[in-house]
Structures are given as structure tokens and as C-alpha cells.
Design an enzyme around this catalytic site. Structure first.
Site, PDB file in Angstrom:
ATOM      1  N   PRO A  24       0.843  -1.253   0.027  1.00 33.55           N
ATOM      2  CA  PRO A  24      -0.193   0.017   0.016  1.00 33.55           C
ATOM      3  C   PRO A  24       0.794   1.285  -0.099  1.00 33.55           C
ATOM      4  O   PRO A  24       1.831   1.400   0.930  1.00 33.55           O
ATOM      5  CB  PRO A  24      -0.883   0.060   1.344  1.00 33.55           C
ATOM      6  N   CYS A 107       3.237   3.223   9.622  1.00 35.11           N
ATOM      7  CA  CYS A 107       3.362   4.407   8.907  1.00 35.11           C
ATOM      8  C   CYS A 107       3.986   5.657  10.260  1.00 35.11           C
ATOM      9  O   CYS A 107       3.499   5.885  11.008  1.00 35.11           O
ATOM     10  CB  CYS A 107       2.279   5.267   8.304  1.00 35.11           C
ATOM     11  N   GLY A 219      10.461  -4.355   2.305  1.00 33.98           N
ATOM     12  CA  GLY A 219      11.367  -3.254   2.717  1.00 33.98           C
ATOM     13  C   GLY A 219      12.789  -3.405   1.812  1.00 33.98           C
ATOM     14  O   GLY A 219      13.571  -4.573   1.869  1.00 33.98           O
ATOM     15  N   GLY A 240       7.670  -2.560  -3.146  1.00 32.89           N
ATOM     16  CA  GLY A 240       6.719  -1.136  -3.057  1.00 32.89           C
ATOM     17  C   GLY A 240       7.177  -0.497  -4.249  1.00 32.89           C
ATOM     18  O   GLY A 240       7.126  -0.701  -5.375  1.00 32.89           O
TER      19      GLY A 240
END
Length: 342
Positions: A24, A107, A219, A240
């Protein structure tokens, strides 16, 4: 409302889809981006941007939750700390046809901290556990958690181990672990994606300590060989920025990680499907610019890609809502093979 569809068929493959998921990403993984990514891979698990629980409950729900049925398997990520609101969102997510609802506990932005959710929730594992229990009671879809391996400069393994231990006792069986600490002070969200060191070994240890849980690592993953190595230690990987900045990279994923022997789509195949999609969306009142911003990097690495990006970013051209501009100055990739990333 196109998203109110049965998700039973995708639920059966959800466990398999977790082997490779796309993170996301706020302001990036909206429904137009996800539709594009689904054209590139039939099997990866897609996630929405993080959506605040109040936006879902009190805002324009359709704007935040609508999606195309082709996006399955699909997870909704939510941000919030109010247990009742999270439970209500879990129920709504199921009604809208999502396959999974994920709580953001990773976050580090100050805006998120001011709302008492995101990474700071790692300091309150029993609150997260209460939320998981309430959400599982409110819906029948999977409730998962995405988090970091620690807060600020505290690298004590026991902190993340005890967090997972408490939350898993409430019934959460899948944890997406970003293998960096979240520094709540002193770093911007962008810096938090790069400066805290990656410690993959912490995530590997979590899998050894909790073999019954699904542990997904996140990551800095941008190389297929590295991803294959990670899958020797954990149940799945989440990528990501790599998927966004070099999207055609995803065209190899089905063959490499899901045993799909069908030919990967060419960029031209993808573009033709995007044309059809854009025409359909424009008829529904969606501006072309809302879609094309996600497609700028389709021809990354191909001669002529810069010209393609330039005209696809031209505000005057986009204002015409003429999908034919997608065919202007298309780079010639006829000689390129999908294995160009070898």
C-alpha cells in the site's frame, strides 16, 4: 457500484497470493494503479492506499473503496486506533468485497501520529489486539497487520516479538513486517523508507519464533534473486517502489513465483488494454490524467521512454481526455523480451 462482487473465488487463492504482494503506497496505489498492476500479474496480492477509518465511515465511501473486479485478490489497508471504528470498517470492507483488511501499524508520518495510529500503535500491542479481535468478530475476511521491527533507535528484538505475540493471540495470523525501525521524530516519511537500516535477520527470526504465523517481509526488495533468497526464510515478500517505478518488471512475477507458464504480456498488450480501460473510465467522468500518471513508467528502459513520459504528462493534451494520445510516440519494444531483467 462495481466492487460489490462475490470474492469467494479469490479467497481460495489468498494464501498463495501472499507469496508476492504490492505494498500500500499513499497517493500511488489507487484503483487505476492497481488495475494496471493486475494486467501485469494475475496472481500478486494488491493493496489499496491506507484509508483513514473516518474517511470510510463519514466520507465518500465509494470514492475510497470502489475497485474493478479484476483487482482480486485485493486487500484494504486502514488507518485508525478506535476499536469500534476499525470493527465497523472491517464489516464495510467485507460488504464491498475485499479479500482482506489490514491495519497500518507502520506509517511514521507526523500526520498519522497526531491521529494516534500508524507506527506509534506498536507501543500499544494490547490495543491492536483488541482491534483485531473486534474486527474478526465483525467480519469473516482475514484481518492482518503491517508494522515495523521497532520504534526510533530501539533495536531490542523483544519489542517486536512481544508485539506479534500479543496481537497473534487475538487471532491475527498474518503479519507484514517492514524490516526497518520507524523513527517517529527527526525523519520524514520519505527518509524513514531509506535511512533506518534494513535488518532482514529480525524478520527471519520472527518466522522461526512464530512458525505457525504467516510472516511477509517488506523493505528494499527490488531484485528477483534477493526475493528468492528471502522466500527461503519467510512466507512471502511485499515490494513497493520497484513495482511503481519499473512496472513492467512485474510481468515476470507470475512465471517466477507462481509457476504460471503462459507467456508474459508485452508492453503493447498492456497498452491496448489500458486504452479500453481509459475509454470506459472517461465515460464515467474520470479525467484521463488521473489514470496516465500511473502509466508513465510502462516503457522504463526502452529507447524513446522519455518522449512517451513527456507527452503523457502534458496537461493540455490530457485535458482533451482523448485516449488516442496514449498511442502518440509509443516506444518500439518489439525486439525486447520479457527476460530483459535477467
Amino acid at each position: 457500484m462495481t466492487s460489490l462482487v462475490s470474492h469467494a473465488s479469490s479467497v481460495a487463492s489468498l494464501e498463495q497470493a501472499r507469496r508476492f504482494s504490492i505494498a500500500p503506497m499513499l497517493d500511488w496505489t489507487d484503483r487505476h494503479c492497481r488495475y494496471f498492476h493486475r494486467l501485469l500479474s494475475k496472481n500478486v496480492l494488491l493493496y489499496t492506499e491506507m484509508v483513514n477509518v473516518n474517511a470510510i465511515i463519514h466520507g465518500d465511501t465509494a470514492r475510497h473503496l470502489d475497485f474493478d473486479a479484476s483487482e482480486h485478490p485485493l486487500a484494504l489497508q486502514v488507518g485508525g486506533s478506535d476499536v469500534r471504528a476499525l470493527a465497523q470498517c472491517a464489516k464495510i470492507a467485507e460488504q464491498w468485497g475485499y479479500d482482506e483488511i489490514n491495519i497500518n501499524c507502520g506509517c511514521p508520518s507526523e500526520r498519522v501520529q497526531s491521529g494516534a495510529f500508524g507506527a506509534c500503535l506498536m507501543a500499544e500491542p494490547f490495543l491492536v489486539a483488541d482491534a483485531v479481535k473486534a474486527m474478526r468478530d465483525a467480519c469473516s475476511i482475514d484481518v492482518t497487520v503491517k508494522h515495523r521491527i521497532g520504534l526510533d533507535k530501539n533495536e531490542d528484538y523483544g519489542f517486536v516479538r512481544d508485539f506479534i505475540g500479543a496481537v497473534s493471540e487475538a487471532g491475527c495470523a498474518t503479519f507484514v513486517v517492514h524490516a526497518r525501525n520507524a523513527w517517529l521524530k527527526g525523519l520524514s516519511p520519505k527518509e524513514n523508507r531509506d535511512i533506518p537500516p534494513l535488518r532482514y535477520e529480525v524478520v527471519h527470526q520472527l518466522k522461526r519464533d512464530f512458525p505457525q504465523l504467516n510472516i511477509i517481509i517488506n523493505g528494499g526488495l527490488a531484485d528477483f534473486d534477493v526475493i528468492q533468497q528471502q522466500l527461503q526464510h519467510v512466507d512471502g515478500v511485499m515490494v513497493g517502489r520497484q513495482a511503481y517505478h519499473e512496472p513492467y518488471w512485474l510481468a515476470r512475477v507470475d512465471g517466477l513465483f507462481f509457476g504460471d507458464e503462459s507467456p508474459a504480456p508485452s508492453r503493447r498488450d498492456i497498452l491496448e488494454q489500458l486504452l479500453t480501460y481509459a475509454e470506459r473510465q472517461i465515460l464515467q467522468g474520470v479525467p484521463l490524467r488521473n489514470m496516465t500518471r500511473h502509466w508513465l513508467n510502462l516503457y522504463h528502459g526502452v529507447a524513446g521512454a522519455r518522449t512517451w513520459r513527456r507527452h503523457l504528462s502534458d496537461a493540455k493534451l490530457l485535458a482533451s481526455n482523448d485516449v488516442r494520445l496514449l498511442l502518440k510516440d509509443v516506444p518500439n519494444d518489439a525486439l525486447l523480451e520479457v527476460n530483459e531483467y535477467d
